[in-house]
Design a protein around this motif. Structure first.
Motif, PDB file in Angstrom:
ATOM      1  N   GLN A   1      -2.800   8.823  -3.064  1.00 27.60           N
ATOM      2  CA  GLN A   1      -4.482   7.980  -1.872  1.00 27.60           C
ATOM      3  C   GLN A   1      -5.138   7.583  -2.441  1.00 27.60           C
ATOM      4  O   GLN A   1      -5.594   6.335  -2.212  1.00 27.60           O
TER       5      GLN A   1
ATOM      6  N   LYS B   1      -3.643   3.960  -2.737  1.00 25.69           N
ATOM      7  CA  LYS B   1      -3.821   3.252  -2.053  1.00 25.69           C
ATOM      8  C   LYS B   1      -4.874   3.182  -1.541  1.00 25.69           C
ATOM      9  O   LYS B   1      -5.359   1.938  -0.767  1.00 25.69           O
TER      10      LYS B   1
ATOM     11  N   ARG C   1       0.875  -1.136   0.243  1.00 28.82           N
ATOM     12  CA  ARG C   1       0.030   0.173  -0.027  1.00 28.82           C
ATOM     13  C   ARG C   1       1.034   1.193  -0.195  1.00 28.82           C
ATOM     14  O   ARG C   1       0.755   2.208  -0.534  1.00 28.82           O
ATOM     15  N   GLU C   2       2.008   1.516   0.492  1.00 30.43           N
ATOM     16  CA  GLU C   2       2.130   2.344   1.187  1.00 30.43           C
ATOM     17  C   GLU C   2       3.311   2.720  -0.135  1.00 30.43           C
ATOM     18  O   GLU C   2       3.770   3.695  -0.760  1.00 30.43           O
TER      19      GLU C   2
END
Length: 217
Positions: A192, A195, A84-85
């Motif tokens: 975002q 993510k 995710r990061e």
């Protein structure tokens, strides 16, 4: 010597691809002689490739045999957190650095992938290509290397989250949102959006796993 190195690379790539597309699933035993016959490669490069895959934790020992590794709940959660990061960073950098041509390629990919919504296996392959294109559009070689390692480990999951009912259509909508933010050069929104996309994929997989346990699988 160069020929040996190339053969080793070919054997490694062939086995990795077979794991990635599900020919060999977590828990499957890999036997040198069987692989050599199946892949048309001699046993020495197969042995070297298996050692490399074991070093990368894609294979593990079961007695004297090597089997495709599997991820437990904690490992899967850790993998998704890192993914995710890193993926979010890649999308942010793509919004900053992607060329106009790279943005057009991403838009074309998403449009073409709409035809695969009801074909989870094909959509999963297209999904990998889409994410890899974002990685490349980040124009950061070290980030791309780390994401390659993460995506190799993703191959250790027996199923794709895109197989869940309705997930294909939702994922495509999420991809369009990501590309729109990259095209708008909105680094924060792009990061975002990606993510959020990974978070939804993780939740979908958790539900899949819970359903499998409920059915005794």
């Amino acid at each position: 010597m160069n020929q040996s190195r190339n053969t080793q690379k070919d054997a490694y790539s062939l086995i990795l691809e077979a794991i990635d597309v599900g020919v060999y699933k977590p828990g499957d035993r890999l036997v040198e002689s069987d692989l050599a016959e199946r892949l048309g490669v001699s046993r020495t490069p197969i042995r070297e490739a298996l050692q490399r895959l074991e070093t990368q934790s894609l294979l593990e020992r079961d007695g004297r045999s090597l089997i495709v590794a599997s991820l437990d709940h904690n490992q899967m959660a850790e993998l998704y957190m890192v993914r995710r990061e890193l993926e979010g960073l890649a999308a942010s950098l793509a919004a900053r650095h992607a060329t106009e041509e790279e943005v057009r390629v991403l838009k074309d990919m998403v449009r073409e992938d709409d035809a695969l919504i009801d074909k989870p296996a094909d959509l999963a392959k297209a999904n990998r290509r889409f994410h890899e294109q974002i990685h490349l559009a980040s124009h950061n070689r070290y980030l791309v290397q780390q994401l390659n390692l993460v995506h190799r480990s993703m191959a250790l999951m027996a199923t794709t989250s895109l197989a869940a009912e309705g997930r294909g259509e939702i994922a495509q909508a999420e991809h369009k949102k990501i590309v729109a933010a990259i095209e708008a050069r909105d680094e924060k929104a792009a990061g975002q959006a990606l993510k959020d996309h990974i978070s939804v994929a993780f939740m979908t997989r958790l539900k899949q796993d819970a359903g499998d346990r409920g059915q005794g699988r």
